[in-house]
Design a protein around this motif. Structure first.
Motif, PDB file in Angstrom:
ATOM      1  N   ALA A 492       0.582  46.959 -13.426  1.00 11.76           N
ATOM      2  CA  ALA A 492      -0.731  47.249 -12.805  1.00 11.76           C
ATOM      3  C   ALA A 492      -1.143  46.078 -11.922  1.00 11.76           C
ATOM      4  N   PRO A 493      -1.749  46.390 -10.778  1.00 15.67           N
ATOM      5  CA  PRO A 493      -2.199  45.294  -9.916  1.00 15.67           C
ATOM      6  C   PRO A 493      -3.248  44.436 -10.662  1.00 15.67           C
ATOM      7  N   VAL A 494      -3.273  43.157 -10.404  1.00 16.21           N
ATOM      8  CA  VAL A 494      -4.242  42.226 -11.022  1.00 16.21           C
ATOM      9  C   VAL A 494      -5.011  41.528  -9.907  1.00 16.21           C
ATOM     10  N   ASN A 495      -6.120  40.874 -10.361  1.00 16.92           N
ATOM     11  CA  ASN A 495      -6.995  40.134  -9.438  1.00 16.92           C
ATOM     12  C   ASN A 495      -7.555  41.052  -8.357  1.00 16.92           C
ATOM     13  N   VAL A 496      -8.073  42.201  -8.814  1.00 14.70           N
ATOM     14  CA  VAL A 496      -8.724  43.114  -7.872  1.00 14.70           C
ATOM     15  C   VAL A 496     -10.096  42.521  -7.536  1.00 14.70           C
ATOM     16  N   LEU A 497     -10.304  42.245  -6.225  1.00 12.04           N
ATOM     17  CA  LEU A 497     -11.538  41.569  -5.785  1.00 12.04           C
ATOM     18  C   LEU A 497     -12.114  42.357  -4.615  1.00 12.04           C
ATOM     19  N   THR A 498     -13.440  42.174  -4.487  1.00 13.48           N
ATOM     20  CA  THR A 498     -14.117  42.748  -3.316  1.00 13.48           C
ATOM     21  C   THR A 498     -14.805  41.618  -2.570  1.00 13.48           C
ATOM     22  N   THR A 516       5.622  50.210  -3.426  1.00  9.92           N
ATOM     23  CA  THR A 516       5.751  50.516  -1.998  1.00  9.92           C
ATOM     24  C   THR A 516       4.416  50.965  -1.415  1.00  9.92           C
ATOM     25  N   THR A 517       3.534  51.504  -2.289  1.00 11.52           N
ATOM     26  CA  THR A 517       2.178  51.888  -1.860  1.00 11.52           C
ATOM     27  C   THR A 517       1.227  51.683  -3.032  1.00 11.52           C
ATOM     28  N   TYR A 518      -0.046  51.810  -2.670  1.00 11.68           N
ATOM     29  CA  TYR A 518      -1.070  51.662  -3.719  1.00 11.68           C
ATOM     30  C   TYR A 518      -2.098  52.788  -3.542  1.00 11.68           C
ATOM     31  N   ASP A 519      -2.518  53.382  -4.681  1.00  9.83           N
ATOM     32  CA  ASP A 519      -3.657  54.313  -4.670  1.00  9.83           C
ATOM     33  C   ASP A 519      -4.938  53.524  -5.004  1.00  9.83           C
ATOM     34  N   VAL A 520      -5.958  53.720  -4.154  1.00 10.66           N
ATOM     35  CA  VAL A 520      -7.241  52.998  -4.354  1.00 10.66           C
ATOM     36  C   VAL A 520      -8.281  54.020  -4.814  1.00 10.66           C
ATOM     37  N   TYR A 521      -8.873  53.740  -5.972  1.00 10.43           N
ATOM     38  CA  TYR A 521      -9.878  54.630  -6.547  1.00 10.43           C
ATOM     39  C   TYR A 521     -11.264  53.904  -6.589  1.00 10.43           C
ATOM     40  N   SER A 522     -12.369  54.746  -6.563  1.00  6.29           N
ATOM     41  CA  SER A 522     -13.744  54.143  -6.720  1.00  6.29           C
ATOM     42  C   SER A 522     -14.623  55.076  -7.565  1.00  6.29           C
ATOM     43  N   ALA A 523     -15.693  54.445  -8.156  1.00  8.90           N
ATOM     44  CA  ALA A 523     -16.658  55.220  -8.958  1.00  8.90           C
ATOM     45  C   ALA A 523     -18.013  54.492  -8.893  1.00  8.90           C
ATOM     46  N   THR A 524     -19.081  55.200  -9.133  1.00  8.41           N
ATOM     47  CA  THR A 524     -20.420  54.585  -9.105  1.00  8.41           C
ATOM     48  C   THR A 524     -20.779  53.966 -10.440  1.00  8.41           C
ATOM     49  N   ALA A 546     -21.457  50.077   1.604  1.00  2.77           N
ATOM     50  CA  ALA A 546     -22.227  51.259   1.189  1.00  2.77           C
ATOM     51  C   ALA A 546     -23.526  50.771   0.521  1.00  2.77           C
ATOM     52  N   SER A 547     -24.542  51.637   0.611  1.00  2.00           N
ATOM     53  CA  SER A 547     -25.828  51.261  -0.013  1.00  2.00           C
ATOM     54  C   SER A 547     -25.740  51.314  -1.527  1.00  2.00           C
ATOM     55  N   ALA A 548     -24.859  52.154  -2.010  1.00  2.00           N
ATOM     56  CA  ALA A 548     -24.750  52.307  -3.473  1.00  2.00           C
ATOM     57  C   ALA A 548     -23.787  51.267  -4.039  1.00  2.00           C
ATOM     58  N   ARG A 549     -23.963  50.994  -5.297  1.00  2.00           N
ATOM     59  CA  ARG A 549     -23.041  50.089  -5.997  1.00  2.00           C
ATOM     60  C   ARG A 549     -21.787  50.871  -6.350  1.00  2.00           C
ATOM     61  N   LEU A 550     -20.538  50.249  -6.088  1.00  2.00           N
ATOM     62  CA  LEU A 550     -19.249  50.920  -6.381  1.00  2.00           C
ATOM     63  C   LEU A 550     -18.380  50.038  -7.281  1.00  2.00           C
ATOM     64  N   PHE A 551     -17.582  50.716  -8.089  1.00  2.00           N
ATOM     65  CA  PHE A 551     -16.574  50.072  -8.942  1.00  2.00           C
ATOM     66  C   PHE A 551     -15.184  50.544  -8.466  1.00  2.00           C
ATOM     67  N   TRP A 552     -14.194  49.622  -8.474  1.00  2.00           N
ATOM     68  CA  TRP A 552     -12.836  49.920  -7.902  1.00  2.00           C
ATOM     69  C   TRP A 552     -11.741  49.650  -8.924  1.00  2.00           C
ATOM     70  N   TYR A 553     -10.629  50.506  -8.821  1.00  2.00           N
ATOM     71  CA  TYR A 553      -9.370  50.101  -9.464  1.00  2.00           C
ATOM     72  C   TYR A 553      -8.214  50.589  -8.594  1.00  2.00           C
ATOM     73  N   VAL A 554      -7.058  49.951  -8.791  1.00  2.00           N
ATOM     74  CA  VAL A 554      -5.875  50.190  -7.932  1.00  2.00           C
ATOM     75  C   VAL A 554      -4.664  50.514  -8.829  1.00  2.00           C
ATOM     76  N   VAL A 555      -3.834  51.488  -8.334  1.00  2.00           N
ATOM     77  CA  VAL A 555      -2.583  51.853  -9.032  1.00  2.00           C
ATOM     78  C   VAL A 555      -1.397  51.571  -8.098  1.00  2.00           C
TER      79      VAL A 555
END
Length: 558
Positions: A492-498, A516-524, A546-555
């Motif tokens: 799993a990717p580590v050190n996910v930062l915004t 070779t690629t990464y899927d980027v996901y988000s949630a409120t 974005a005006s809203a607060r978002l949470f991210w994870y990467v696969v």
């Protein structure tokens, strides 16, 4: 002592008979004897019979003449010859008369000849030469016609001595009632006359012919000719032969008999196969010779053509001294194999005649395509050749060199591409992949025609070992060296930062090995429902704030 018997002919002629059976006239009477009652002296055999004229000036017994021949011991010319004192002389002008020998039986002899002394003189008076002539005749019966024999003898002035002549008589005219005659021809003026003496009739006693000498077929020989020509020497004096052919050496029940006029015989139909014995005798009017010793000849058939076995037709081998094999042929005593690089066998490179149905060259054959064929042989001949088969001699390809995945590498994929170098001459390859280094239970055992292989289904994670060999029509190489590869999962990717810069929002993470690629996901919400935003090939993603607060994870993916 000579004993005479007398008889009187009905037409008043008297004759007497001596103890040799010859009747001759002893008185002169007014009527001649009947021509149908003529009695001949017993015929003389040739056998070097010598006829002279030693009869005290009278015509000898058995001789006859047409007249004017005299029997003298002296004459004007010549003097008497060396043998005896008397000779026959003719010197009557303008006259032609014959002096006739006794009767001969020439059938008992062959190669008969008459030898005689003669004198035919010529006399020259002034410019004129007077020449005498002598001719010799024969006839084959008392009533037959005279036929001239040999040359005409004409006198020459230089001829002052007795001459000698020999004339051969053809065997074809011999009879048992044969006569010779000497004819003197005198003109109106003669030379010194015609004289003859010392007549010798020579010949070889005829009899049963000799035993023939067999020629062919040679004794104890073999042949596939079922109508062989039997031949033997010509036997002198033979008029025919008898050949016997039997399947028993003792000729106890002769199967074939023939009596050819010549010294050869060919059966008109095939003789059965097997051993035959033959012998010959010669025959003429005096009888037959004994048979020759029997000779044997074996008649049979040549063997059938072989059936080729190995190397298989059109096959290939790396053995440069391949063993050529074919079936055993019944009755064959040897075989002949031809090996050529020409399909038409136009210039055969190798020939051998083994006694058994196999042959292995003693030295390497050159690489390439070879053609071979075989025939079978026995005492009766050889079969036809088989059809030609081909075999290609060559070398196996070299072992491949592995290329990828590199040895001991780690892959984060489940369908790795196995690759190796192209091998010259290879027509296919075999790849083994196993999770055991001894390849005791290969997971993959495939034979691609190209130098790469990709599994059709995902492989399980773990460590694998792999190796490859190359193949062509001559065989396969040894395997390449063994390489290993580890199939591992992606982390799993580590050190996910915004981070925010102006209106840009950047999401970043550490790159994952093998991804070779990464899927980027988000949630409120941190534990809410995440939605796939994008798939990127790098380890960062940039979007607007974005005006809203978002949470991210990467696969990470591959």
């Amino acid at each position: 002592q000579t004993t005479y018997d007398y008889k009187i002919w009905s037409r008043a002629a008297a004759e007497r008979q001596d103890n040799q059976g010859e009747w001759y006239q002893v008185g002169t009477y007014s009527n001649d004897k009947s021509t149908t009652a003529t009695t001949l002296m017993a015929p003389l055999p040739p056998s070097a019979a010598s006829l002279g004229f030693e009869n005290s000036g009278s015509i000898p017994m058995g001789w006859t003449q047409e007249g004017s021949w005299t029997f003298v011991s002296t004459a004007t010319r010549p003097t008497a010859p060396t043998e005896g004192s008397y000779f026959a002389y003719f010197g009557t002008t303008s006259s032609t008369k014959k002096l006739v020998t006794p009767r001969f039986d020439l059938t008992t002899h062959t190669g008969v000849s008459i030898n005689f002394d003669y004198f035919v003189g010529a006399r020259k008076v002034g410019p004129t030469t007077w020449t005498d002539v002598l001719k010799v005749y024969y006839k084959t019966s008392l009533a037959g016609s005279w036929v001239q024999l040999g040359s005409t003898y004409t006198g020459v002035t230089t001829n002052s001595t007795w001459m000698n002549a020999t004339i051969n008589v053809s065997d074809a005219v011999r009879t048992n009632d044969f006569y010779f005659a000497f004819e003197a021809v005198e003109g109106s003026t003669i030379g010194y006359g015609v004289s003859v003496d010392d007549i010798v009739i020579n010949g070889t006693a005829a009899g049963v012919p000799g035993v023939p000498t067999l020629i062919s077929p040679a004794n104890a020989s073999s042949t596939s000719d079922l109508t062989p020509t039997f031949d033997w020497n010509d036997v002198s004096g033979a008029t025919s032969y008898t050949i016997q052919i039997d399947d028993a050496a003792a000729f106890t029940s002769v199967n074939y008999t023939n009596s050819p006029a010549t010294s050869t015989y060919t059966p008109g139909a095939n003789l059965p196969v097997g051993t035959w014995y033959w012998r010959v005798l010669a025959t003429n009017t005096y009888g037959s010779s004994s048979y020759t010793s029997g000779w044997s000849v074996v008649l049979g058939n040549p063997p059938a053509a072989p059936t080729l076995a190995l190397p298989a037709n059109g096959s290939s081998t790396t053995d440069l001294t391949p063993t050529f094999d074919w079936n055993d042929v019944s009755g064959a005593t040897s075989y002949t194999i031809q090996i050529d690089n020409d399909v038409a066998f136009g210039s055969v490179d190798y020939t051998n005649s083994p006694a058994t149905s196999t042959y292995t060259p003693g030295a390497n054959l050159a690489t390439g395509t070879w053609y071979w064929r075989v025939l079978a042989t026995n005492a009766f001949g050889s079969s036809s050749y088989t059809s030609g088969w081909s075999v290609i001699l060559g070398s196996v390809p070299a072992a491949p060199s592995l290329a990828a995945p590199t040895d001991a590498s780690t892959l984060y994929i489940l369908k790795p591409v196995f690759d190796w170098n192209d091998v010259s001459g290879a027509t296919s390859y075999t790849i083994l992949v196993d999770n055991n280094s001894d390849f005791s239970s290969a997971e993959i055992n495939q034979s691609p025609s190209v130098s790469t292989y990709t599994p059709a289904a995902d492989m399980a994670l773990g460590t694998y070992y792999w190796k490859v060999l190359s193949t062509n029509s001559f065989g396969s190489s040894s395997y390449s060296g063994t390489w290993s590869v580890i199939l591992a999962p992606l982390t799993a990717p580590v050190n996910v930062l915004t981070s925010v810069a102006g209106t840009d929002l950047t999401v970043s993470w550490d790159a994952v090995s093998g991804a070779t690629t990464y899927d980027v996901y988000s949630a409120t919400e941190p534990y809410g429902t995440y939605t796939l935003v994008t798939n990127v090939a790098t380890n960062s993603y940039v979007t607007t704030t974005a005006s809203a607060r978002l949470f991210w994870y990467v696969v990470a993916k591959n």
